[in-house]
Design a protein around this motif. Structure first.
Motif, short mmCIF file in Angstrom:
data_model
loop_
_atom_site.label_atom_id
_atom_site.label_comp_id
_atom_site.label_asym_id
_atom_site.label_seq_id
_atom_site.Cartn_x
_atom_site.Cartn_y
_atom_site.Cartn_z
N VAL A 1 0.74 -0.97 -0.17
CA VAL A 1 0.13 0.02 -0.01
C VAL A 1 0.94 1.05 0.10
O VAL A 1 2.06 1.19 0.75
CB VAL A 1 -0.93 -0.32 1.29
CG1 VAL A 1 -0.16 0.38 2.33
CG2 VAL A 1 -1.86 1.04 1.26
N ALA A 2 0.83 2.24 -1.25
CA ALA A 2 0.80 3.27 -0.68
C ALA A 2 0.50 4.64 -0.18
O ALA A 2 -0.59 4.42 -0.16
CB ALA A 2 1.40 3.58 -1.82
N ASP B 1 -0.70 -2.94 -4.97
CA ASP B 1 -2.45 -2.90 -4.21
C ASP B 1 -3.55 -2.07 -4.24
O ASP B 1 -5.01 -1.85 -4.73
CB ASP B 1 -2.61 -4.16 -3.49
CG ASP B 1 -2.11 -5.28 -3.28
OD1 ASP B 1 -2.54 -6.01 -3.91
OD2 ASP B 1 -0.36 -5.91 -3.21
N LEU B 2 -3.14 -0.74 -3.04
CA LEU B 2 -3.43 0.13 -2.98
C LEU B 2 -2.92 1.25 -2.49
O LEU B 2 -1.72 1.67 -2.35
CB LEU B 2 -3.89 -0.31 -1.60
CG LEU B 2 -5.37 1.14 -0.84
CD1 LEU B 2 -6.55 1.20 -1.79
CD2 LEU B 2 -5.29 0.81 0.57
N LEU C 1 -7.15 2.60 -6.53
CA LEU C 1 -6.68 3.59 -5.86
C LEU C 1 -8.21 4.18 -4.70
O LEU C 1 -9.59 4.40 -5.32
CB LEU C 1 -7.17 4.82 -6.61
CG LEU C 1 -6.92 6.45 -6.77
CD1 LEU C 1 -5.37 6.94 -5.98
CD2 LEU C 1 -7.13 7.02 -7.82
N CYS C 2 -7.65 4.74 -4.12
CA CYS C 2 -8.42 5.63 -2.97
C CYS C 2 -8.76 6.99 -2.40
O CYS C 2 -6.95 7.30 -2.41
CB CYS C 2 -8.50 4.46 -1.86
SG CYS C 2 -9.51 5.07 -0.13
N ALA D 1 -12.38 0.04 4.61
CA ALA D 1 -11.71 -0.91 4.45
C ALA D 1 -11.35 -2.02 3.70
O ALA D 1 -12.11 -1.87 2.63
CB ALA D 1 -11.69 -2.07 5.98
N PHE D 2 -10.05 -1.60 3.47
CA PHE D 2 -9.77 -2.85 2.35
C PHE D 2 -8.62 -3.79 2.84
O PHE D 2 -7.68 -3.98 4.01
CB PHE D 2 -8.30 -1.84 1.65
CG PHE D 2 -8.91 -0.66 1.21
CD1 PHE D 2 -9.88 -0.43 0.19
CD2 PHE D 2 -9.17 0.11 1.95
CE1 PHE D 2 -10.04 0.54 -0.49
CE2 PHE D 2 -9.88 1.91 1.22
CZ PHE D 2 -9.89 1.77 0.08
N ASN D 3 -9.00 -5.34 2.71
CA ASN D 3 -8.14 -6.35 3.15
C ASN D 3 -6.79 -6.94 1.73
O ASN D 3 -8.22 -7.04 0.56
CB ASN D 3 -8.99 -7.49 3.57
CG ASN D 3 -9.40 -7.40 4.37
OD1 ASN D 3 -9.25 -7.48 6.11
ND2 ASN D 3 -10.98 -6.39 4.85
N PHE D 4 -6.17 -7.17 1.85
CA PHE D 4 -5.01 -7.73 0.57
C PHE D 4 -4.49 -8.42 1.47
O PHE D 4 -3.76 -8.74 2.28
CB PHE D 4 -5.20 -6.50 -0.66
CG PHE D 4 -4.20 -5.55 0.10
CD1 PHE D 4 -3.27 -5.51 0.17
CD2 PHE D 4 -5.16 -4.07 0.53
CE1 PHE D 4 -2.24 -4.32 0.28
CE2 PHE D 4 -4.38 -2.77 0.68
CZ PHE D 4 -3.38 -3.30 1.13
#
Length: 250
Positions: free
Chosen positions: A158-159, A178-179, A213-214, A247-250
């Protein structure tokens, strides 16, 4: 790896959006990236207390990104249940002097008595933090501003930008991630210097080739704007407009 947006807002008071804060959970450890107003209460909504945070990473030291650090440190000294685990804080060079000044400003009421705060100044480099490879790079906001990339042994990544205008370093931090969590302060037509808009975020995401992208850190005009349309002119991947506790799961 799990990433939760604790605060999708800014310095502007908003009952639905707290100030900047992200929770990263990895292999039983929990980290904060920024700690703006409302972060501590958002953690409580997730049944997480000041005992459960294993470290804090700051993108920069503007109040909407760090003011709950004061609350966190003061609350951690509650005599009935004081924190005992040491607290690492990672930020750019110059943060240690700022932190010492902050401690003095509160007449040392924030200085821990039952644990230690360990300040680690990390510049443009990669370091291992308990199995996470953490890379930092300069971004375009203030001198102390740094973007982050967190990557685990399986390659999950994640960045996170903090506040920034367009900068190729942020695209590099997000390479194949991933994100990407990018600040999007205003719609394109209301661009503010040293902050990003949907098109700028889309450009950095496209150059990075990230999977998702968030967009976050919204000032009120963003709630009435067509952010997705503006962003998709630059990036045709998956785009999420953050709300608090997305929330994000990876």
């Amino acid at each position: 790896m799990k990433v939760t947006i604790l605060g999708s807002g800014t310095a502007f008071p908003d009952l639905t959006r707290n100030s900047a804060g992200v929770l990263l959970e990895h292999e039983g450890r929990r980290y904060l990236i920024d700690c703006g107003y409302g972060t501590v209460h958002q953690l409580l909504r997730l049944n997480i207390t000041y005992h459960d945070i294993d470290g804090i990473f700051f993108t920069h030291h503007h109040p909407d990104h760090m003011c709950d650090l004061i609350y966190f440190l003061f609350g951690s000294q509650y005599p009935g249940d004081p924190r005992t685990n040491d607290l690492p804080i990672v930020a750019a060079p110059g943060f240690r002097a700022y932190f010492d000044t902050l401690m003095a400003a509160f007449n040392h009421w924030l200085v821990p008595k039952t644990y230690q705060v360990n300040i680690l100044e990390q510049d443009e480099e990669t370091r291992d933090h308990h199995g996470l490879q953490v890379t930092t790079a300069r971004v375009q906001h203030i001198e102390m501003s740094r973007g982050y990339r967190f990557e685990d042994a399986r390659g999950n990544s994640v960045a996170i930008s903090g506040d920034t205008d367009y900068h190729p370093n942020m695209a590099a931090l997000g390479r194949d991630a991933d994100l990407m969590v990018l600040e999007c302060a205003t719609p394109d037509a209301m661009k503010v210097a040293k902050h990003s808009t949907p098109a700028i975020c889309g450009r950095m995401a496209r150059e990075a080739g990230c999977k998702t992208l968030c967009l976050t850190h919204f000032y009120p005009p963003c709630d009435d704007a067509v952010l997705l349309e503006e962003c998709r002119r630059e990036f045709d991947g998956n785009i999420v407009l953050a709300e608090d506790l997305t929330a994000f799961n990876f």
